[in-house]
Enzyme design. Structure first.
Site, mmCIF file in Angstrom:
data_model
loop_
_atom_site.group_PDB
_atom_site.id
_atom_site.type_symbol
_atom_site.label_atom_id
_atom_site.label_comp_id
_atom_site.label_asym_id
_atom_site.label_seq_id
_atom_site.Cartn_x
_atom_site.Cartn_y
_atom_site.Cartn_z
ATOM 1 N N PRO A 281 -3.599 -13.469 -3.208
ATOM 2 C CA PRO A 281 -2.870 -12.747 -4.255
ATOM 3 C C PRO A 281 -2.740 -11.260 -3.947
ATOM 4 O O PRO A 281 -3.654 -10.662 -3.374
ATOM 5 C CB PRO A 281 -3.748 -12.957 -5.494
ATOM 6 N N ARG A 320 11.713 -1.035 -7.622
ATOM 7 C CA ARG A 320 11.926 -2.436 -8.014
ATOM 8 C C ARG A 320 13.121 -2.641 -8.939
ATOM 9 O O ARG A 320 13.877 -3.597 -8.750
ATOM 10 C CB ARG A 320 10.647 -3.033 -8.621
ATOM 11 N N TYR A 324 15.665 -5.263 -7.371
ATOM 12 C CA TYR A 324 15.661 -6.627 -7.925
ATOM 13 C C TYR A 324 16.215 -6.690 -9.341
ATOM 14 O O TYR A 324 16.219 -7.756 -9.939
ATOM 15 C CB TYR A 324 14.228 -7.188 -7.990
ATOM 16 N N CYS A 351 19.979 11.132 -6.714
ATOM 17 C CA CYS A 351 21.438 11.186 -6.746
ATOM 18 C C CYS A 351 22.022 9.800 -6.523
ATOM 19 O O CYS A 351 22.584 9.512 -5.454
ATOM 20 C CB CYS A 351 21.953 12.145 -5.685
HETATM 21 C C1 LIG Z 1 3.583 -10.843 -0.101
HETATM 22 C C2 LIG Z 1 2.623 -11.862 0.372
HETATM 23 C C3 LIG Z 1 1.509 -12.193 -0.401
HETATM 24 C C4 LIG Z 1 1.255 -11.607 -1.755
HETATM 25 O O1 LIG Z 1 2.266 -11.886 -2.674
HETATM 26 P P1 LIG Z 1 2.099 -11.464 -4.210
HETATM 27 O O2 LIG Z 1 3.353 -11.953 -4.829
HETATM 28 O O3 LIG Z 1 1.973 -9.996 -4.259
HETATM 29 O O4 LIG Z 1 0.882 -12.157 -4.721
HETATM 30 C C5 LIG Z 1 0.607 -13.108 0.121
HETATM 31 N N1 LIG Z 1 0.799 -13.673 1.337
HETATM 32 C C6 LIG Z 1 1.867 -13.378 2.103
HETATM 33 C C7 LIG Z 1 2.017 -14.024 3.432
HETATM 34 C C8 LIG Z 1 2.812 -12.473 1.645
HETATM 35 O O5 LIG Z 1 3.871 -12.183 2.405
#
Ligand SMILES: *Cc1c(COP(=O)(O)O)cnc(C)c1O
Length: 427
Positions: A281, A320, A324, A351
């Site tokens: 995570p 973000r 997104y 800008c």
């Molecule tokens: C980005 C990523 C994560 C973490 O993703 P979250 O959405 O921030 O939990 C874990 N493993 C890999 C390989 C990633 O690219």
């Protein structure tokens, strides 16, 4: 209209008698006065609690994905709390090493690791290198040969799953730059190839299907899709990656890290997989642990259209919304429980019309120029994705804990902006 939903704030948030918000005993408006704005404020105990929750939810192994938020203090914190660390570039590797995290506690990712990065990973004794492509097996083999070393590796497979999230955040669908396709026997041939190289030890299979995923069923589905393959090749570990979603705005709710771990463990048990289960995570560890403070400047009311409230940061500290279309909430630091009945769009100072922090924000009616406003849930992918656009210096990071505020990253200066510019030597 409604007050800020309390559950979006860091764990140790309290309202003072005058209505202002404190985090871990530090009054936000005082922090703004001391350190200036924009300012990232992290609740250190909140971060530690989330790390501990992750370690408990995944007792076989869990890594913090550093790309969500990385500085030396954060790398140390995650390491102290028992998490391994995911890095995906030579730069992230360097920060983790400078924080004193032992190589064996690192997991190295990336779809395009350079030979230099592979060398650095091997040199640092990285615990696991996650192979992302067939070509990488050859590159790693020759790097190991040159160094006279061996490496423990996982293979990242692409299970072909459509996780329910933003297109840019989806990584496990058939059409993706990440991982080796499970279908058509490609992943199986990668396993055979890795096992034929004496310097490589295959320790697991890895899959990461996306980010900001709210439905734990997406993860259970991944486990189901991978079960036959993982069982047939008899690897010691399966890493399910990261991607657990977090609530950003009113009305959103997400499973906890504990729920996530339980769902994955029960999917693993149901499919008869005997491998240990790892996870990675990022967002779920840090996102809700921080708020960003800004000072309001220009307030522009366009009759019959909308009100724009400009602040002293923007897409340089939180890209973000423009990347997104992400939503955020905003609140007034001196009146966190006040009704927010004035609709505004909170925008930055860059800008660029897309330089928006909160598309559909609500603030109390008495918001004034010079007020301190805050956006919650800005602990992930803000500081790390920030930029110097318009030569706006990046904000400092403060960790608050038990009434103390500790600056862990200082504000960028105008001179810092010229640190790599060689033009001065010539004048
Ligand atoms: C980005 C990523 C994560 C973490 O993703 P979250 O959405 O921030 O939990 C874990 N493993 C890999 C390989 C990633 O690219």
């Amino acid at each position: 209209m409604s007050a800020l939903p309390w559950h979006l704030l860091p764990d140790n948030s309290t309202v003072d008698r005058d209505g202002s918000l404190s985090i871990a005993g530090c009054v936000l408006t005082d922090l703004a006065a001391e350190f200036g704005t924009p300012l990232f404020v992290y609740d250190e105990a909140h971060l530690r609690t989330r790390c501990r929750e992750a370690v408990a939810a995944f007792p076989d192994g869990v890594a913090y994905a550093t790309k969500a938020f990385l500085c030396i203090a954060m790398a140390r914190l995650a390491h102290e709390e028992g998490m391994a660390l995911d890095v995906a570039t030579g730069g992230e590797l360097h920060v983790a090493r400078m924080a004193g995290v032992p190589g064996e506690r690192l997991v190295f990712h990336g779809n395009n690791k350079s030979t230099t990065e592979l060398k650095a990973a091997v040199e640092a004794g990285v615990g696991t290198i996650v192979i992302d492509s067939m070509g990488e097996i050859d590159r790693l083999e020759s790097v190991l040969e040159g160094a006279g070393k061996t490496a423990r590796v996982m293979i990242r497979v692409n299970p072909g799953i459509e996780a329910h999230t933003h297109d840019f955040l989806r990584t496990g669908a058939a059409d993706s730059k990440f991982g080796i396709t499970l279908a058509d026997g490609l992943a199986a041939s990668a396993v055979r190839r890795v096992r034929s190289v004496p310097s490589l030890e295959l320790v697991g299979i890895h899959a990461h299907v996306g980010s900001q995923v709210f439905d734990v069923a997406s993860f259970s589905k991944t486990v189901e899709v991978l079960a036959a393959f993982v069982t047939s090749i008899e690897v010691p570990a399966l890493s399910i990656g990261g991607g657990l979603g977090v609530p950003y705005v009113e009305g959103e709710e997400a499973p906890t890290i504990t729920d996530w771990g339980a769902a994955i463990r029960s999917a693993v048990a149901a499919t008869g997989i005997e491998a240990r289960v790892h996870a990675e995570p990022g967002r779920a560890i840090v996102a809700q642990g921080a708020v960003t403070l800004y000072t309001t400047g220009t307030i522009k009311e366009i009759p019959g259209v909308r009100t724009y409230v400009s602040v002293d940061g923007g897409m340089s500290d939180n890209p973000r919304p423009v990347l997104y279309g992400s939503g955020y909430e905003v609140f007034l630091a001196r009146a966190v429980t006040a009704d927010r009945d004035r609709p505004v769009r909170l925008v930055g100072k860059h800008c660029e019309s897309g330089d928006v922090i909160v598309w559909e924000g609500k603030v109390p009616a008495d918001l004034e120029v010079g007020d301190i406003v805050a956006t919650p849930v800005t602990g992930a992918y803000g500081h790390t994705m920030g930029s110097n656009y318009n030569m706006v210096p990046r904000p400092p990071v403060v960790f608050v804990n038990d009434g103390d505020a500790r600056q862990v990253v200082r504000r960028e200066t105008h001179d810092d902006l010229l640190a790599r510019d060689l033009g001065m030597d010539r004048v």
